[in-house]
Design a protein around this motif. Structure first.
Motif, mmCIF file in Angstrom:
data_model
loop_
_atom_site.group_PDB
_atom_site.id
_atom_site.type_symbol
_atom_site.label_atom_id
_atom_site.label_comp_id
_atom_site.label_asym_id
_atom_site.label_seq_id
_atom_site.Cartn_x
_atom_site.Cartn_y
_atom_site.Cartn_z
ATOM 1 N N GLN A 52 -13.877 59.330 52.374
ATOM 2 C CA GLN A 52 -14.651 58.155 52.835
ATOM 3 C C GLN A 52 -16.087 58.587 53.167
ATOM 4 N N GLU A 53 -16.199 59.792 53.766
ATOM 5 C CA GLU A 53 -17.547 60.308 54.075
ATOM 6 C C GLU A 53 -18.318 60.603 52.789
ATOM 7 N N LYS A 54 -17.613 61.205 51.818
ATOM 8 C CA LYS A 54 -18.282 61.511 50.532
ATOM 9 C C LYS A 54 -18.807 60.227 49.895
ATOM 10 N N ASP A 55 -17.990 59.169 50.012
ATOM 11 C CA ASP A 55 -18.397 57.879 49.451
ATOM 12 C C ASP A 55 -19.702 57.402 50.121
ATOM 13 N N GLY A 56 -19.784 57.663 51.430
ATOM 14 C CA GLY A 56 -21.004 57.296 52.176
ATOM 15 C C GLY A 56 -22.213 58.077 51.653
ATOM 16 N N PHE A 57 -21.997 59.370 51.346
ATOM 17 C CA PHE A 57 -23.117 60.189 50.839
ATOM 18 C C PHE A 57 -23.594 59.657 49.482
ATOM 19 N N GLN A 58 -22.622 59.239 48.654
ATOM 20 C CA GLN A 58 -23.001 58.702 47.343
ATOM 21 C C GLN A 58 -23.746 57.379 47.497
ATOM 22 N N GLU A 59 -23.329 56.605 48.488
ATOM 23 C CA GLU A 59 -24.019 55.331 48.735
ATOM 24 C C GLU A 59 -25.467 55.608 49.146
ATOM 25 N N GLU A 75 -5.014 50.256 48.605
ATOM 26 C CA GLU A 75 -4.708 49.009 49.316
ATOM 27 C C GLU A 75 -3.250 49.008 49.777
ATOM 28 N N SER A 76 -2.355 49.447 48.861
ATOM 29 C CA SER A 76 -0.935 49.443 49.208
ATOM 30 C C SER A 76 -0.624 50.432 50.327
ATOM 31 N N LYS A 77 -1.494 51.446 50.499
ATOM 32 C CA LYS A 77 -1.280 52.430 51.568
ATOM 33 C C LYS A 77 -2.083 52.085 52.824
ATOM 34 N N GLY A 78 -2.786 50.969 52.770
ATOM 35 C CA GLY A 78 -3.581 50.543 53.935
ATOM 36 C C GLY A 78 -4.802 51.419 54.159
ATOM 37 N N LEU A 79 -5.290 52.035 53.081
ATOM 38 C CA LEU A 79 -6.465 52.913 53.217
ATOM 39 C C LEU A 79 -7.733 52.152 52.820
ATOM 40 N N PRO A 80 -8.875 52.485 53.433
ATOM 41 C CA PRO A 80 -10.116 51.808 53.040
ATOM 42 C C PRO A 80 -10.446 52.087 51.571
ATOM 43 N N LYS A 81 -11.091 51.122 50.929
ATOM 44 C CA LYS A 81 -11.432 51.310 49.508
ATOM 45 C C LYS A 81 -12.632 52.230 49.365
ATOM 46 N N LEU A 82 -12.663 52.980 48.274
ATOM 47 C CA LEU A 82 -13.793 53.849 47.957
ATOM 48 C C LEU A 82 -14.568 53.210 46.808
ATOM 49 N N ARG A 114 -10.901 62.456 35.746
ATOM 50 C CA ARG A 114 -12.268 61.968 35.793
ATOM 51 C C ARG A 114 -12.335 60.475 36.141
ATOM 52 N N PHE A 115 -13.402 60.107 36.829
ATOM 53 C CA PHE A 115 -13.620 58.723 37.250
ATOM 54 C C PHE A 115 -13.870 57.824 36.041
ATOM 55 N N THR A 116 -13.097 56.776 35.893
ATOM 56 C CA THR A 116 -13.424 55.699 34.945
ATOM 57 C C THR A 116 -13.214 54.382 35.703
ATOM 58 N N PRO A 117 -13.867 53.315 35.303
ATOM 59 C CA PRO A 117 -13.690 52.045 36.031
ATOM 60 C C PRO A 117 -12.217 51.622 36.091
ATOM 61 N N LYS A 118 -11.471 51.872 34.980
ATOM 62 C CA LYS A 118 -10.065 51.455 34.945
ATOM 63 C C LYS A 118 -9.234 52.276 35.944
ATOM 64 N N LYS A 119 -9.466 53.608 35.957
ATOM 65 C CA LYS A 119 -8.722 54.469 36.884
ATOM 66 C C LYS A 119 -9.082 54.128 38.329
ATOM 67 N N HIS A 120 -10.352 53.768 38.507
ATOM 68 C CA HIS A 120 -10.800 53.401 39.852
ATOM 69 C C HIS A 120 -10.049 52.153 40.321
ATOM 70 N N GLN A 121 -9.953 51.189 39.400
ATOM 71 C CA GLN A 121 -9.270 49.939 39.749
ATOM 72 C C GLN A 121 -7.812 50.217 40.153
ATOM 73 N N PHE A 122 -7.124 51.032 39.353
ATOM 74 C CA PHE A 122 -5.731 51.360 39.660
ATOM 75 C C PHE A 122 -5.617 52.102 40.988
ATOM 76 N N SER A 123 -6.519 53.069 41.176
ATOM 77 C CA SER A 123 -6.379 53.897 42.371
ATOM 78 C C SER A 123 -6.701 53.097 43.634
ATOM 79 N N MET A 124 -7.571 52.095 43.493
ATOM 80 C CA MET A 124 -7.862 51.264 44.667
ATOM 81 C C MET A 124 -6.688 50.334 44.996
#
Ligand SMILES: CC/C=C\C/C=C\C/C=C\C/C=C\C/C=C\C/C=C\CCC(=O)SCCNC(=O)CCNC(=O)[C@H](O)C(C)(C)COP(=O)(O)OP(=O)(O)OC[C@H]1O[C@@H](n2cnc3c(N)ncnc32)[C@H](O)[C@@H]1OP(=O)(O)O
Ligand SMILES: CCCCCCCCCCCCCCCC(=O)OC[C@@H](O)COP(=O)(O)O
Length: 378
Positions: free
Chosen positions: A280-287, A194-201, A180-190
């Motif tokens: 990335q598209e899903k993130d756009g839908f949420q935005e 970053e380390s994989k050169g992927l855009p942030k969600l 499940r999404f938590t701010p802490k897990k989000h921070q780690f996963s981002m």
């Protein structure tokens, strides 16, 4: 607050609902055990029976959402895809941000007539949850330990077994975020992104691609499509199962895109890149939802059906009638010790149910997605 709303918020009502769920669930679990010999004689018949037994349990929670709390579920989707829902096998990808997201998923399955046969890639810990976890064993739910070295063979084997699953088309739910999404897990996963050169969600954790790849590879030719599903709630509500029990009405919005399974690349690296792009598209839908309060596309909402309510009323009669008799007998006997024992049993049941509800609470979420990355970083 009206009288009905007041009643819905009373602990006694919750205790009765939990009693009905627990006792009827255990009865169903027992019947499921009795179907074991049938698996040797006719696997398909055993599966069909277990689909209906599972419906008896899962639809009680759906009834609580639809009929008790009156939560509304709106579907945004392409009207051309709509007639196919419930009439084909599909892999559903859903964001994992809400405590009742699985219940909203179940509700849509119920409305499309595939609740009993719905499947999920679930963490192994859930297999031990009484009633639901035990029911899943008989539904051939795919469990994972979230340790790829162990999961790579077991998950593939379990998926292969689903290939000849009978009638009642299934939906296989995959929470690619893995937790499940938590701010802490989000921070780690981002940090990982970053380390994989992927855009942030902004609204999702970085998806785990291995489970998705293995699912698609093993269900090619069996599942027709991916249902990319994005869920959110109106007015920034934070829905909970306790809220549902208290009769709180929420409004869920689900955006579903049907993507033919053939369009997912067969090569593992390309498949992973495809999934990252999807998120990335899903993130756009949420935005867009955050900005406008709606998802793209037209609304084609399936209505709620009476079956979940009928099932709930049926089981309530079955298990409340003997309870009523027992309580009347206890009170008339006036045996203090027996009454005290009944109070202890009631308290134990309510504590057990509270523990089960706790499984849905994000506050009690696992460390998955924090620990692994922390170790990687060390
Ligand atoms: C019309 C109708 C439409 C819609 C209806 C909607 C839905 C209804 C459908 C069905 C309903 C059915 C049932 C629902 C009922 C109840 C369900 C409730 C809950 C159960 C759900 C769960 O239990 S979720 C948890 C379990 N599931 C998953 O984890 C699935 C996703 N995970 C995976 O796929 C994983 O790959 C894995 C589990 C298979 C293996 O995990 P593992 O961690 O061992 O390996 P990974 O390869 O994934 O991880 C290592 C790589 O990840 C990178 N990494 C490290 N840290 C992080 C991090 N914090 N975030 C992201 N990535 C990270 C690491 O660098 C490694 O990278 P590599 O490049 O080496 O791969
Ligand atoms: C009628 C209603 C009576 C109420 C009955 C309550 C019964 C509770 C049933 C518990 C069902 C458990 C399903 C939990 C699903 C879930 O959301 O699991 C979390 C995982 O994905 C990820 O775990 P994590 O890594 O910890 O975030």
């Amino acid at each position: 607050m009206g009288l009905l709303q007041f009643l819905k918020s009373q602990f006694l009502c919750h205790l009765i609902m939990c009693y009905v769920f627990l006792v009827s669930g255990l009865i169903v679990n027992l019947i499921q055990i009795c179907t074991l010999p049938l698996w040797l004689v006719s696997k398909q018949l055993a599966r069909k029976i277990n689909i209906r037994l599972a419906y008896c349990i899962a639809s009680q929670m759906v009834a609580a959402l639809e009929w008790w709390s009156g939560t509304e579920c709106t579907l945004y989707t392409d009207p051309k895809s709509y007639p196919l829902y419930g009439k084909e096998n599909a892999v559903v990808i859903l964001n994992h941000s809400f405590e009742i997201d699985f219940l909203c998923g179940w509700t849509f399955c119920e409305r499309f007539g595939v609740l009993g046969s719905s499947k999920v890639l679930a963490k192994k810990e859930l297999a031990y949850v009484p009633v639901i976890g035990w029911m899943w064993y008989f539904l051939e739910i795919v469990f994972c330990k979230r340790k790829w070295e162990e999961d790579r063979t077991t998950v593939a084997q379990s998926l292969q077994k689903l290939r000849d699953y009978p009638e009642n088309y299934w939906k296989f739910l995959l929470y690619c975020e893995g937790t499940r999404f938590t701010p802490k897990k989000h921070q780690f996963s981002m940090q990982v992104a970053e380390s994989k050169g992927l855009p942030k969600l902004k609204y999702h954790l970085l998806p785990r691609t291995k489970g998705f790849y293995v699912t698609v590879q093993n269900l090619r030719g069996t599942a027709a499509a991916i249902y990319d599903s994005t869920l959110n709630f109106r007015n920034n509500e934070v829905p909970t199962l306790l809220g549902i029990l208290n009769g709180k009405k929420y409004h869920a919005d689900l955006y579903v895109r049907r993507i033919p399974l053939e369009s997912v690349p067969e090569d593992e690296a390309e498949c992973a890149a495809w999934l990252h792009k999807l998120y990335q598209e899903k993130d756009g839908f949420q935005e867009q939802y955050a900005q406008t309060g709606r998802f793209p596309g037209p609304i084609v909402s399936p209505p709620r059906r009476p079956w979940s309510l009928i099932n709930w009323l049926f089981w309530s009669c079955v298990v409340l009638y003997p309870l009523g008799l027992l309580i009347a007998q206890l009170l008339s006997s006036g045996a203090v010790l027996t009454i005290a024992a009944a109070v202890v049993v009631c308290s134990a049941v309510s504590m057990g149910m509270r523990w089960m509800i706790g499984q849905t609470e994000i506050d009690k979420s696992s460390n998955y997605g924090i620990k692994a990355t922390a170790l990687n970083n060390n």
